[in-house]
Scaffold this motif. Structure first.
Motif, PDB file in Angstrom:
ATOM      1  N   PHE A   7       1.965  31.068 -11.966  1.00  0.00           N
ATOM      2  CA  PHE A   7       2.323  29.620 -12.034  1.00  0.00           C
ATOM      3  C   PHE A   7       1.033  29.346 -11.726  1.00  0.00           C
ATOM      4  CE2 PHE A   7       4.102  25.391  -9.993  1.00  0.00           C
ATOM      5  CZ  PHE A   7       4.118  24.731 -10.876  1.00  0.00           C
ATOM      6  N   THR A   8       0.125  29.980 -11.367  1.00  0.00           N
ATOM      7  CA  THR A   8      -1.042  29.906 -10.534  1.00  0.00           C
ATOM      8  C   THR A   8      -1.477  28.591 -11.027  1.00  0.00           C
ATOM      9  OG1 THR A   8      -1.696  32.105  -9.711  1.00  0.00           O
ATOM     10  CG2 THR A   8      -3.572  30.846  -9.250  1.00  0.00           C
ATOM     11  N   SER A   9      -2.176  28.657 -12.788  1.00  0.00           N
ATOM     12  CA  SER A   9      -2.879  27.359 -12.919  1.00  0.00           C
ATOM     13  C   SER A   9      -2.327  26.682 -12.721  1.00  0.00           C
ATOM     14  CB  SER A   9      -3.487  28.190 -14.472  1.00  0.00           C
ATOM     15  OG  SER A   9      -1.922  27.712 -15.111  1.00  0.00           O
ATOM     16  N   ARG A  10      -1.036  26.143 -12.550  1.00  0.00           N
ATOM     17  CA  ARG A  10      -0.323  24.366 -12.728  1.00  0.00           C
ATOM     18  C   ARG A  10      -0.305  24.484 -10.963  1.00  0.00           C
ATOM     19  NH1 ARG A  10       4.362  24.670 -16.618  1.00  0.00           N
ATOM     20  NH2 ARG A  10       3.744  22.664 -17.069  1.00  0.00           N
ATOM     21  N   CYS A  11      -0.688  25.015 -10.054  1.00  0.00           N
ATOM     22  CA  CYS A  11       0.450  24.714  -9.185  1.00  0.00           C
ATOM     23  C   CYS A  11      -0.305  24.299  -7.351  1.00  0.00           C
ATOM     24  CB  CYS A  11       0.701  25.960  -8.272  1.00  0.00           C
ATOM     25  SG  CYS A  11       1.577  26.305  -6.537  1.00  0.00           S
ATOM     26  N   PRO A  12      -0.125  22.926  -7.494  1.00  0.00           N
ATOM     27  CA  PRO A  12      -1.587  22.707  -5.854  1.00  0.00           C
ATOM     28  C   PRO A  12      -1.814  22.901  -4.566  1.00  0.00           C
ATOM     29  CG  PRO A  12       0.962  21.288  -6.554  1.00  0.00           C
ATOM     30  CD  PRO A  12       0.832  22.013  -7.937  1.00  0.00           C
ATOM     31  N   TYR A  13      -0.620  24.000  -4.631  1.00  0.00           N
ATOM     32  CA  TYR A  13      -0.933  24.923  -3.563  1.00  0.00           C
ATOM     33  C   TYR A  13      -1.247  26.160  -3.847  1.00  0.00           C
ATOM     34  CZ  TYR A  13       2.635  21.229  -2.855  1.00  0.00           C
ATOM     35  OH  TYR A  13       3.637  20.379  -2.793  1.00  0.00           O
ATOM     36  N   ALA A  14      -1.775  26.766  -5.016  1.00  0.00           N
ATOM     37  CA  ALA A  14      -2.274  27.685  -5.671  1.00  0.00           C
ATOM     38  C   ALA A  14      -3.387  27.931  -4.443  1.00  0.00           C
ATOM     39  CB  ALA A  14      -2.429  28.365  -6.845  1.00  0.00           C
TER      40      ALA A  14
END
Length: 337
Positions: free
Chosen positions: A289-296
């Motif tokens: 989910f990294t590419s879509r996660c605002p908290y990555a």
């Protein structure tokens, strides 16, 4: 609660001459006796493939169970012969498929399709199976069942075809019923009727139910526990209250935020999760989910997070749960959803 189905480290790959699609990448979960567990996630997250693999319904090739264990009542389904699996399908584990129009044989009368299972697994005579089929159609709310039993699927409405599929699945009183998006193509009135029907049947028979869907509104009506899937992995599991009121994974936050609200104004845009799921031909080495996660964070790209236990029933795979991770305010819990 005694486990009925235990799945450990399940990996499923689709192979062609040119590429491999790693559809399921290390799935672990347990279904207890008499429990209703919902599997949610976007299309392509692996929900249906997981349970079609468990029932050994995927053609091999191109599908292949690379590794993993699927224990049903102590027996590993991945090790059974096709003959032994045929004794389990329909009798002990049954499935309601997404589209009844393509799952029902259009050239065979509905009653005949129900009696086949009864005669094969219950060893009933033709007349006994017919009588039982009429009882099943009546039980699932189909009017004039003695007449409808002689009709073809195209003579049924969409809701009635779905009810006929449920009758077929319940014919042999299975211990585990897998409902694969059984309400997706139905209007909201029929959806409510199908959900009520499944709840009544579960209460009366004590069967375990797996409910596969992307509709969180439906989940809230029927599930005891929820498993959230993304890119071939389970990223969070918990009780219904834990997932809806105290979710831990940013993907679960996004799913819940995308649900329409009763107090939402007409001119207000519906929330959505930006971006698209990753390709499973070359899945990411880190959190999918990294590419879509605002908290990555950087570690999210480099390494898959381990599963963190929040409670006896609540687990999540996210680096935000690490003690060294920055504190992030849970938007769902803080909103008092």
């Amino acid at each position: 609660m005694k486990p009925l189905l235990e799945v450990s480290d399940l990996h499923v790959t689709f192979r062609s001459q040119h590429q491999e699609v790693k559809a399921i990448r290390g799935v672990d979960f347990t279904i207890g006796e008499g429990e209703v567990v919902a599997f949610v996630g976007e299309s392509g997250s692996g929900k249906s493939v997981t349970f079609q693999s468990i029932m050994r319904l995927l053609p091999q090739p191109p599908a292949n169970i690379d590794r993993g264990q699927v224990l049903y009542s102590g027996r590993d389904l991945t090790k059974l012969s096709e003959v032994d699996m045929q004794k389990i399908r329909g009798k002990e584990i049954a499935m309601i498929f997404q589209d009844p129009m393509t799952s029902l044989n259009p050239t065979i009368r509905v009653g005949k399709q129900i009696t086949e299972s009864l005669m094969r697994h219950q060893k009933l005579t033709s007349q006994e199976a017919k009588n039982r089929s009429i009882e099943l159609l009546k039980m699932v709310g189909i009017p004039s069942p003695s007449e409808r039993i002689n009709q073809f699927p195209h003579q049924f409405s969409g809701g009635m075809r779905q009810r006929a599929m449920i009758a077929m699945a319940l014919a042999c009183s299975p211990k585990l019923l897998i409902a694969d998006e059984p309400t997706t193509a139905l209007d909201v009135t029929i959806q409510a009727q199908i959900i009520d029907l499944l709840k009544d049947l579960q209460n009366n028979t004590g069967s375990s139910i797996v409910f596969i869907t992307h509709d969180l509104g439906v989940v809230a009506e029927i599930a005891d526990r929820v498993a959230v899937m993304y890119a071939g992995k389970i990223v969070e599991t918990g009780t219904l209250d834990e997932i809806f009121y105290d979710p831990k994974h940013p993907y679960t936050w996004g799913l819940l935020a995308s649900m329409p609200k009763l107090d939402q104004s007409r001119d207000q845009d519906l929330a959505s999760i930006p971006g698209s799921p990753p390709s499973l031909v070359n899945p990411p080495v880190g959190c999918p989910f990294t590419s879509r996660c605002p908290y990555a964070m950087k570690v999210c790209q480099e390494q898959m997070p381990e599963v963190t236990t929040s409670s006896d029933s609540h687990q999540v795979a996210c680096w935000l749960q690490h003690p060294d991770a920055p504190e992030v305010k849970n938007p769902v819990a803080s909103a008092g959803r």
